[in-house]
Design a protein around this motif. Structure first.
Motif, PDB file in Angstrom:
ATOM      1  N   ASP A   1      48.150  45.607  27.022  1.00  0.00           N
ATOM      2  CA  ASP A   1      47.517  44.324  26.678  1.00  0.00           C
ATOM      3  C   ASP A   1      47.512  44.259  25.167  1.00  0.00           C
ATOM      4  OD1 ASP A   1      44.859  43.020  25.578  1.00  0.00           O
ATOM      5  OD2 ASP A   1      44.415  43.218  27.712  1.00  0.00           O
ATOM      6  N   LEU A   2      47.457  42.747  24.614  1.00  0.00           N
ATOM      7  CA  LEU A   2      47.827  42.653  23.525  1.00  0.00           C
ATOM      8  C   LEU A   2      46.831  42.879  22.410  1.00  0.00           C
ATOM      9  CD1 LEU A   2      49.747  39.239  23.339  1.00  0.00           C
ATOM     10  CD2 LEU A   2      50.717  41.397  23.664  1.00  0.00           C
ATOM     11  N   ILE A   3      45.588  43.377  22.689  1.00  0.00           N
ATOM     12  CA  ILE A   3      44.580  43.893  22.023  1.00  0.00           C
ATOM     13  C   ILE A   3      45.111  44.961  21.330  1.00  0.00           C
ATOM     14  CG2 ILE A   3      43.307  45.403  23.757  1.00  0.00           C
ATOM     15  CD1 ILE A   3      41.577  43.078  21.184  1.00  0.00           C
ATOM     16  N   PHE A   4      45.919  45.896  21.885  1.00  0.00           N
ATOM     17  CA  PHE A   4      46.335  47.041  21.175  1.00  0.00           C
ATOM     18  C   PHE A   4      47.429  46.715  19.800  1.00  0.00           C
ATOM     19  CE2 PHE A   4      45.090  48.510  25.408  1.00  0.00           C
ATOM     20  CZ  PHE A   4      44.354  49.486  24.949  1.00  0.00           C
ATOM     21  N   LEU A   5      48.135  45.559  20.183  1.00  0.00           N
ATOM     22  CA  LEU A   5      49.063  45.091  19.350  1.00  0.00           C
ATOM     23  C   LEU A   5      48.195  44.701  17.929  1.00  0.00           C
ATOM     24  CD1 LEU A   5      52.082  42.648  19.244  1.00  0.00           C
ATOM     25  CD2 LEU A   5      50.178  42.596  17.612  1.00  0.00           C
ATOM     26  N   ASP A   6      47.174  44.080  18.215  1.00  0.00           N
ATOM     27  CA  ASP A   6      46.347  43.700  17.118  1.00  0.00           C
ATOM     28  C   ASP A   6      45.481  44.882  16.396  1.00  0.00           C
ATOM     29  OD1 ASP A   6      46.671  40.850  17.293  1.00  0.00           O
ATOM     30  OD2 ASP A   6      44.877  40.742  18.538  1.00  0.00           O
ATOM     31  N   LEU A   7      45.199  45.751  17.430  1.00  0.00           N
ATOM     32  CA  LEU A   7      44.880  47.225  16.741  1.00  0.00           C
ATOM     33  C   LEU A   7      45.502  47.958  15.679  1.00  0.00           C
ATOM     34  CD1 LEU A   7      42.139  49.285  17.319  1.00  0.00           C
ATOM     35  CD2 LEU A   7      43.482  50.251  19.137  1.00  0.00           C
ATOM     36  N   LEU A   8      46.779  48.231  16.369  1.00  0.00           N
ATOM     37  CA  LEU A   8      47.833  48.702  15.464  1.00  0.00           C
ATOM     38  C   LEU A   8      48.256  48.026  14.350  1.00  0.00           C
ATOM     39  CD1 LEU A   8      50.015  50.068  18.415  1.00  0.00           C
ATOM     40  CD2 LEU A   8      48.283  51.461  17.009  1.00  0.00           C
ATOM     41  N   ASP A   9      48.476  46.568  14.387  1.00  0.00           N
ATOM     42  CA  ASP A   9      48.880  45.852  13.570  1.00  0.00           C
ATOM     43  C   ASP A   9      47.952  45.632  12.296  1.00  0.00           C
ATOM     44  OD1 ASP A   9      51.003  44.013  12.122  1.00  0.00           O
ATOM     45  OD2 ASP A   9      49.823  42.360  12.571  1.00  0.00           O
ATOM     46  N   LEU A  10      46.953  45.179  12.558  1.00  0.00           N
ATOM     47  CA  LEU A  10      45.918  45.199  11.466  1.00  0.00           C
ATOM     48  C   LEU A  10      45.576  46.435  10.591  1.00  0.00           C
ATOM     49  CD1 LEU A  10      43.194  43.010  13.236  1.00  0.00           C
ATOM     50  CD2 LEU A  10      44.596  42.340  11.379  1.00  0.00           C
ATOM     51  N   PHE A  11      45.783  47.569  11.538  1.00  0.00           N
ATOM     52  CA  PHE A  11      45.572  49.041  10.860  1.00  0.00           C
ATOM     53  C   PHE A  11      46.911  49.144  10.006  1.00  0.00           C
ATOM     54  CE2 PHE A  11      46.113  53.740  11.120  1.00  0.00           C
ATOM     55  CZ  PHE A  11      45.049  53.731  10.269  1.00  0.00           C
ATOM     56  N   ALA A  12      47.976  49.016  10.339  1.00  0.00           N
ATOM     57  CA  ALA A  12      48.981  49.453   9.730  1.00  0.00           C
ATOM     58  C   ALA A  12      49.498  48.470   8.374  1.00  0.00           C
ATOM     59  CB  ALA A  12      50.329  49.302  10.576  1.00  0.00           C
ATOM     60  N   ASP A  13      49.417  47.061   8.798  1.00  0.00           N
ATOM     61  CA  ASP A  13      49.457  46.142   7.592  1.00  0.00           C
ATOM     62  C   ASP A  13      48.469  45.995   6.611  1.00  0.00           C
ATOM     63  OD1 ASP A  13      50.998  43.729   6.602  1.00  0.00           O
ATOM     64  OD2 ASP A  13      49.324  42.888   7.303  1.00  0.00           O
ATOM     65  N   GLY A  14      47.029  45.967   6.976  1.00  0.00           N
ATOM     66  CA  GLY A  14      46.229  45.804   6.126  1.00  0.00           C
ATOM     67  C   GLY A  14      45.604  47.123   5.499  1.00  0.00           C
ATOM     68  N   ILE A  15      45.951  48.157   6.170  1.00  0.00           N
ATOM     69  CA  ILE A  15      45.433  49.608   5.632  1.00  0.00           C
ATOM     70  C   ILE A  15      46.322  50.558   5.149  1.00  0.00           C
ATOM     71  CG2 ILE A  15      43.815  51.381   5.910  1.00  0.00           C
ATOM     72  CD1 ILE A  15      42.078  49.658   7.848  1.00  0.00           C
TER      73      ILE A  15
END
Length: 457
Positions: free
Chosen positions: A365-379
């Protein structure tokens, strides 16, 4: 400990660093982040970040890596003491997280590349009711996504296992020039398209009122993209610089790498946005991470010669993805080699295997991509970079100036100007960006992710 590997040539190092920087960050992520930020308005802020934040920051990572000849954990342990090794660990975690979903996205590009061999993109869309979004939905999750994620990680592990000279240097010397040539050809073709002028206007004519009214969104997005595309905050440049000799001019190398990277990002925009508008796609930011797949597939289906151009485009991005994935796996592999004394092939296989497992939920599910990408990229990226700037700017500035001068000569007042740029404006911008990134991530967790959990668990 066995003698540490080094780059065989300056060209090998430059192309490896450029290859790390120009992957999916430039060709997959840059277009949809730019579109989401308003086109040219985002481009202006992004270019300012690259010039005034990215250049001084990449020098920081270079001096830390070359001085210590260690991976991020060992480097920060040596320079700052025991407490700082945990900050180095943040870089390792960042590489883990990014590569886990990066590999899945790379698999999508491989799938779209092979779709072009099965027929025209118009024919491929016809099998999905003419809906590019429906096609992306099938490609992005499920068994095919899982298999391609597996294949891509296997190739990445194989290259890194071969080592610096026989694996990474050889691969990037072939891949990076191919990426540049293919993108340049696509940009020339895009220029000839009827209706492409609107794309150039969208991409190159900024509305400065958008910047002032939307700075709270543009600032963290531009900071994250600048660091993502330059492979900063991931430990890549620390690790790659650890294989350098003391006679190298780090400022010259940094300028060359940033010039190539920014040029390729800009060139990507000259390919993507004219094609979008020529095909009648006037809202290229719609769809987030899947936007470029949906929009470009629709464009290739509607435009004359789209099948050949689609093959070239998706093939180019797949090559670029591999060059970046190699660098991310090298960071965590170097950590295991340096700190644990594990043989290279075992380290690459072991760490690559764990990263592979972390990426499997993204194929569901792509929700996990958002979960990982926002955490890695923004934080994670911004936090790691921020703390590293604090270390070099305030805790150990003298070593940094001394290391930077090697291969250059006496820096004079320029050395202190660089340190003060790190100490004040860069740290301030990163601190604000980190705060805004945390706010965005909390909003995601309490909004879309919370809704997904409620609906699926």
């Amino acid at each position: 400990m066995a003698q540490r590997e080094t780059w065989a040539t300056r060209t090998g190092f430059i192309l490896a660093a450029v290859g790390s920087a120009v992957g999916l960050g430039n060709i997959w992520r840059f277009p949809f982040i730019t579109a989401d930020g308003g086109g040219a308005a985002f481009l202006v802020v992004y270019l300012l970040f690259v010039a005034f934040i990215g250049f001084p920051a990449i020098l920081v990572e270079f001096v830390v890596g070359r001085r210590t000849e260690r991976n991020p954990v060992g480097a920060l342990l040596e320079l700052g003491g025991n407490a700082w090794k945990y900050v180095g660990g943040v870089f390792i975690v960042t590489g883990f997280v990014i590569l886990s979903y990066y590999s899945v996205v790379a698999g999508w590009f491989i799938r779209y590349f092979f779709e072009g061999f099965r027929g025209s993109y118009a024919d491929r869309l016809a099998t999905h009711g003419g809906e590019a979004g429906a096609m992306f939905g099938e490609v992005s999750t499920g068994m095919d996504a899982f298999v391609l994620h597996t294949v891509f990680m296997a190739v990445t592990i194989g290259v890194v296992a071969l080592g610096i000279r026989r694996g990474i240097e050889v691969a990037t010397k072939a891949m990076v020039p191919a990426i540049v040539v293919l993108l340049a050809g696509l940009a020339v073709w895009a220029f000839t398209l009827s209706g492409s002028g609107a794309g150039y206007e969208y991409y190159l004519s900024p509305d400065f009122s958008t910047i002032t009214s939307n700075w709270t969104n543009l600032l963290p997005a531009a900071a994250g993209q600048a660091f993502f595309t330059l492979s900063l905050g991931m430990g890549v440049m620390i690790t790659y610089a650890s294989y350098l000799g003391e006679d190298r001019n780090l400022t010259k190398d940094a300028a060359t790498i940033i010039g190539f990277d920014t040029g390729i990002a800009f060139l990507t925009g000259l390919v993507v946005f004219p094609i979008f508008f020529a095909a009648g796609i006037t809202d290229p930011g719609e769809g987030g991470p899947g936007a470029i797949f949906v929009s470009m597939t629709q464009a290739f289906a509607d435009l004359s010669g789209g099948r050949l151009l689609g093959l070239l485009f998706f093939g180019t991005v797949a090559i670029a993805a591999l060059s970046s994935a190699i660098s991310l796996l090298e960071v965590v592999t170097a950590y295991v080699i340096d700190e644990k004394g594990v043989e290279r092939w075992k380290a690459a296989l072991g760490m690559g295997g764990v990263i592979y497992l972390l990426g499997i939920p993204v194929t569901y599910d792509l929700i996990f991509l958002d979960l990982l990408d926002l955490f890695a990229d923004g934080i994670l990226l911004v936090f790691g970079a921020l703390v590293l700037m604090l270390l070099v700017g305030w805790v150990a500035p003298q070593f940094a100036v001394e290391e930077l001068s090697k291969g250059i000569g006496d820096l004079g007042s320029l050395g202190q100007a660089w340190i003060w740029a790190v100490r004040v404006p860069i740290i301030a911008v990163l601190a604000v960006s980190l705060y805004l990134g945390i706010v965005d991530y909390v909003d995601f967790l309490t909004g879309p992710f919370s809704e997904w959990v409620s609906a699926n668990l």
